[in-house]
Design a protein around this motif. Structure first.
Motif, PDB file in Angstrom:
ATOM      1  N   ASP A 152      -0.243  48.228 -26.347  1.00  0.00           N
ATOM      2  CA  ASP A 152       0.063  48.549 -27.677  1.00  0.00           C
ATOM      3  C   ASP A 152      -0.049  46.859 -28.555  1.00  0.00           C
ATOM      4  OD1 ASP A 152       0.671  51.181 -26.347  1.00  0.00           O
ATOM      5  OD2 ASP A 152       2.294  51.166 -27.899  1.00  0.00           O
ATOM      6  N   SER A 153       0.482  45.786 -27.606  1.00  0.00           N
ATOM      7  CA  SER A 153       0.553  44.563 -28.363  1.00  0.00           C
ATOM      8  C   SER A 153      -1.034  44.344 -28.301  1.00  0.00           C
ATOM      9  CB  SER A 153       1.820  43.628 -28.659  1.00  0.00           C
ATOM     10  OG  SER A 153       2.433  44.593 -28.979  1.00  0.00           O
ATOM     11  N   ASP A 154      -1.627  44.465 -27.229  1.00  0.00           N
ATOM     12  CA  ASP A 154      -2.825  43.946 -26.853  1.00  0.00           C
ATOM     13  C   ASP A 154      -2.896  42.791 -25.518  1.00  0.00           C
ATOM     14  OD1 ASP A 154      -4.605  45.661 -28.706  1.00  0.00           O
ATOM     15  OD2 ASP A 154      -5.125  44.301 -30.238  1.00  0.00           O
ATOM     16  N   TYR A 155      -1.462  42.002 -25.008  1.00  0.00           N
ATOM     17  CA  TYR A 155      -1.444  41.773 -23.946  1.00  0.00           C
ATOM     18  C   TYR A 155      -2.339  42.630 -22.997  1.00  0.00           C
ATOM     19  CZ  TYR A 155       2.404  39.252 -26.128  1.00  0.00           C
ATOM     20  OH  TYR A 155       3.042  38.619 -27.525  1.00  0.00           O
ATOM     21  N   TYR A 156      -2.542  40.849 -22.036  1.00  0.00           N
ATOM     22  CA  TYR A 156      -3.197  41.572 -20.892  1.00  0.00           C
ATOM     23  C   TYR A 156      -1.930  42.232 -20.143  1.00  0.00           C
ATOM     24  CZ  TYR A 156      -5.919  40.969 -17.086  1.00  0.00           C
ATOM     25  OH  TYR A 156      -6.884  41.315 -15.358  1.00  0.00           O
ATOM     26  N   ASP A 157      -0.968  42.104 -20.094  1.00  0.00           N
ATOM     27  CA  ASP A 157       0.077  43.078 -19.163  1.00  0.00           C
ATOM     28  C   ASP A 157       1.740  42.188 -19.152  1.00  0.00           C
ATOM     29  OD1 ASP A 157       0.445  40.506 -17.996  1.00  0.00           O
ATOM     30  OD2 ASP A 157      -1.239  41.017 -16.139  1.00  0.00           O
ATOM     31  N   GLN A 158       2.259  42.967 -18.998  1.00  0.00           N
ATOM     32  CA  GLN A 158       3.331  42.420 -18.908  1.00  0.00           C
ATOM     33  C   GLN A 158       3.880  41.401 -18.635  1.00  0.00           C
ATOM     34  OE1 GLN A 158       6.760  45.786 -17.418  1.00  0.00           O
ATOM     35  NE2 GLN A 158       8.595  44.426 -17.120  1.00  0.00           N
ATOM     36  N   SER A 159       3.693  40.632 -17.844  1.00  0.00           N
ATOM     37  CA  SER A 159       3.834  39.599 -17.801  1.00  0.00           C
ATOM     38  C   SER A 159       3.652  38.372 -18.387  1.00  0.00           C
ATOM     39  CB  SER A 159       3.526  38.969 -15.202  1.00  0.00           C
ATOM     40  OG  SER A 159       1.940  38.807 -15.697  1.00  0.00           O
ATOM     41  N   HIS A 160       2.110  39.011 -18.697  1.00  0.00           N
ATOM     42  CA  HIS A 160       1.726  37.641 -19.823  1.00  0.00           C
ATOM     43  C   HIS A 160       2.829  38.037 -20.832  1.00  0.00           C
ATOM     44  CE1 HIS A 160      -1.168  36.731 -23.220  1.00  0.00           C
ATOM     45  NE2 HIS A 160      -1.095  35.932 -22.586  1.00  0.00           N
ATOM     46  N   PHE A 161       2.945  38.958 -21.350  1.00  0.00           N
ATOM     47  CA  PHE A 161       4.242  39.478 -22.798  1.00  0.00           C
ATOM     48  C   PHE A 161       5.688  38.901 -22.312  1.00  0.00           C
ATOM     49  CE2 PHE A 161       7.333  42.525 -23.762  1.00  0.00           C
ATOM     50  CZ  PHE A 161       7.878  41.663 -25.415  1.00  0.00           C
ATOM     51  N   ILE A 162       5.906  38.065 -21.001  1.00  0.00           N
ATOM     52  CA  ILE A 162       7.272  38.050 -20.643  1.00  0.00           C
ATOM     53  C   ILE A 162       7.176  36.424 -21.180  1.00  0.00           C
ATOM     54  CG2 ILE A 162       9.160  38.098 -19.198  1.00  0.00           C
ATOM     55  CD1 ILE A 162       8.671  41.032 -18.482  1.00  0.00           C
ATOM     56  N   LYS A 163       6.093  36.292 -20.622  1.00  0.00           N
ATOM     57  CA  LYS A 163       5.801  34.718 -20.424  1.00  0.00           C
ATOM     58  C   LYS A 163       5.723  34.154 -21.505  1.00  0.00           C
ATOM     59  CE  LYS A 163       2.915  30.906 -19.160  1.00  0.00           C
ATOM     60  NZ  LYS A 163       1.158  31.086 -18.459  1.00  0.00           N
ATOM     61  N   ASP A 164       5.141  34.728 -22.849  1.00  0.00           N
ATOM     62  CA  ASP A 164       5.112  34.574 -24.102  1.00  0.00           C
ATOM     63  C   ASP A 164       6.300  34.787 -24.642  1.00  0.00           C
ATOM     64  OD1 ASP A 164       2.590  33.383 -24.138  1.00  0.00           O
ATOM     65  OD2 ASP A 164       1.666  35.160 -25.631  1.00  0.00           O
ATOM     66  N   PHE A 165       7.718  35.291 -24.595  1.00  0.00           N
ATOM     67  CA  PHE A 165       8.364  36.104 -25.268  1.00  0.00           C
ATOM     68  C   PHE A 165       9.611  34.839 -24.998  1.00  0.00           C
ATOM     69  CE2 PHE A 165      12.632  37.827 -25.901  1.00  0.00           C
ATOM     70  CZ  PHE A 165      11.866  38.445 -27.055  1.00  0.00           C
ATOM     71  N   LYS A 166       9.611  34.320 -23.912  1.00  0.00           N
ATOM     72  CA  LYS A 166      10.983  33.936 -23.073  1.00  0.00           C
ATOM     73  C   LYS A 166      10.112  32.078 -23.428  1.00  0.00           C
ATOM     74  CE  LYS A 166      11.797  33.053 -19.012  1.00  0.00           C
ATOM     75  NZ  LYS A 166      12.159  33.296 -17.363  1.00  0.00           N
ATOM     76  N   GLN A 167       8.563  32.225 -23.668  1.00  0.00           N
ATOM     77  CA  GLN A 167       8.207  30.519 -23.898  1.00  0.00           C
ATOM     78  C   GLN A 167       8.751  30.334 -25.740  1.00  0.00           C
ATOM     79  OE1 GLN A 167       4.351  29.908 -25.264  1.00  0.00           O
ATOM     80  NE2 GLN A 167       4.596  27.931 -24.037  1.00  0.00           N
ATOM     81  N   VAL A 168       8.665  31.131 -26.709  1.00  0.00           N
ATOM     82  CA  VAL A 168       9.155  30.861 -27.642  1.00  0.00           C
ATOM     83  C   VAL A 168      10.929  31.157 -28.084  1.00  0.00           C
ATOM     84  CG1 VAL A 168       7.130  30.824 -29.385  1.00  0.00           C
ATOM     85  CG2 VAL A 168       9.047  33.365 -29.350  1.00  0.00           C
ATOM     86  N   THR A 169      11.032  32.417 -27.398  1.00  0.00           N
ATOM     87  CA  THR A 169      13.129  31.952 -27.518  1.00  0.00           C
ATOM     88  C   THR A 169      13.715  31.482 -26.592  1.00  0.00           C
ATOM     89  OG1 THR A 169      12.375  34.222 -26.410  1.00  0.00           O
ATOM     90  CG2 THR A 169      12.021  34.522 -28.725  1.00  0.00           C
ATOM     91  N   GLY A 170      13.567  31.396 -25.403  1.00  0.00           N
ATOM     92  CA  GLY A 170      14.227  31.365 -24.335  1.00  0.00           C
ATOM     93  C   GLY A 170      14.346  32.323 -23.469  1.00  0.00           C
ATOM     94  N   LEU A 171      14.312  33.358 -23.632  1.00  0.00           N
ATOM     95  CA  LEU A 171      15.535  34.514 -22.710  1.00  0.00           C
ATOM     96  C   LEU A 171      14.382  35.497 -22.735  1.00  0.00           C
ATOM     97  CD1 LEU A 171      18.558  34.930 -25.523  1.00  0.00           C
ATOM     98  CD2 LEU A 171      18.086  33.354 -23.343  1.00  0.00           C
ATOM     99  N   ASN A 172      14.557  36.827 -22.049  1.00  0.00           N
ATOM    100  CA  ASN A 172      13.857  37.982 -21.542  1.00  0.00           C
ATOM    101  C   ASN A 172      13.387  39.054 -22.627  1.00  0.00           C
ATOM    102  OD1 ASN A 172      12.494  36.974 -18.967  1.00  0.00           O
ATOM    103  ND2 ASN A 172      14.439  37.177 -17.949  1.00  0.00           N
TER     104      ASN A 172
END
Length: 274
Positions: free
Chosen positions: A234-254
């Motif tokens: 729904d947020s236009d990520y390619y898949d869940q792993s892409h979303f998790i990768k971006d989230f961890k990059q800017v927050t340091g957490l899952n």
């Protein structure tokens, strides 16, 4: 008591300012270290309480200035109140602060900058004194608006390309490519990237990543019955792993830590009030 409020800007400043906001947290309500999730904006903040420390590593920190500008955040930004929190702040649109100051916004990225470094000791000292001694939020808004209106410089049509590019990114929830913004050729793409670094502090691609992450976070807060996979799509990520990768990059957490970790409390309050 933990109270967060937002206020609309003066109409003459509404093109560069998203809102004013206040945050008040009693000492007994402090929840330790907090992770502030990037929102793509630049903030001018006045700390009227007991102060706040920002962590530069797991066990090292700096004490934030009582009057400061916080640039674009692109990586985990952890803070911890020293006691009572009473903050008054201006939230600029990504390009907004460049309308009142000529410094390259990339120089402000991922840190706080004392107001005196940007406006000089005399001006920043007097402004901070007026804000601190004001009777209430309404008076503080009046004071800061007079200051900002004095600083505000009308931007040329050429410079407005950054604002138009931001609008395109925002409408696409961060998924628009830089090449699709205005159907630019290679030379104009490089020029837009330079303007973004100067006026926003990050590249269009980085800002798009932050906007897309914002979209996902709001879905998580508003529709917490959805799976991470649904939120990612729904947020236009390619898949869940892409979303998790971006989230961890800017927050340091899952992403799954959002609701169970008290260090996200402030961020969830900020996002729910948008």
């Amino acid at each position: 008591m933990m109270e967060y409020q937002t206020y609309p800007p003066h109409r003459d400043l509404s093109s560069i300012i998203k809102c004013y906001w206040t945050l008040e947290v009693e000492t007994s309500e402090n929840n330790g270290k907090q992770i502030i999730v990037p929102d793509g904006c630049i903030e001018m903040a006045f700390l009227l309480g007991d102060g706040i420390k920002r962590f530069t590593s797991d066990d090292r920190y700096v004490i934030q200035p009582s009057a400061m500008v916080i640039g674009q955040i692109t990586k985990p930004f952890a803070i911890e109140p020293l006691g009572y929190v009473n903050t008054f702040a201006v939230r600029f649109y990504p390009y907004g602060f460049s309308a009142i100051h000529s410094i390259g916004m990339e120089k402000l990225k991922d840190k706080e900058t004392d107001l005196f470094e940007l406006f000089g000791t005399r001006i920043s000292t007097e402004l901070s004194k007026q804000i601190r001694e004001a009777n209430d939020t309404k008076e503080r808004i009046h004071i800061i608006e007079n200051f900002l209106l004095d600083q505000f410089k009308e931007k040329s049509n050429q410079e407005r390309v950054v604002q138009m590019a931001f609008d395109t990114l925002n409408k696409s929830q961060g998924s628009a490519s830089i090449r699709s913004i205005g159907k630019l050729d290679s030379s104009k793409i490089r020029d837009l990237e330079r303007k973004f670094l100067k006026q926003v502090g990050v590249s269009p691609k980085q800002l798009g990543k932050i906007i897309r992450l914002q979209t996902a976070l709001r879905l998580m807060l508003d529709e917490n019955d959805k799976t991470l996979t649904q939120i990612a799509y729904d947020s236009d990520y390619y898949d869940q792993s892409h979303f998790i990768k971006d989230f961890k990059q800017v927050t340091g957490l899952n992403p799954s830590d959002l609701f169970g970790d008290k260090s996200f409390l402030l961020s969830t309050i900020f996002y729910k009030k948008e």
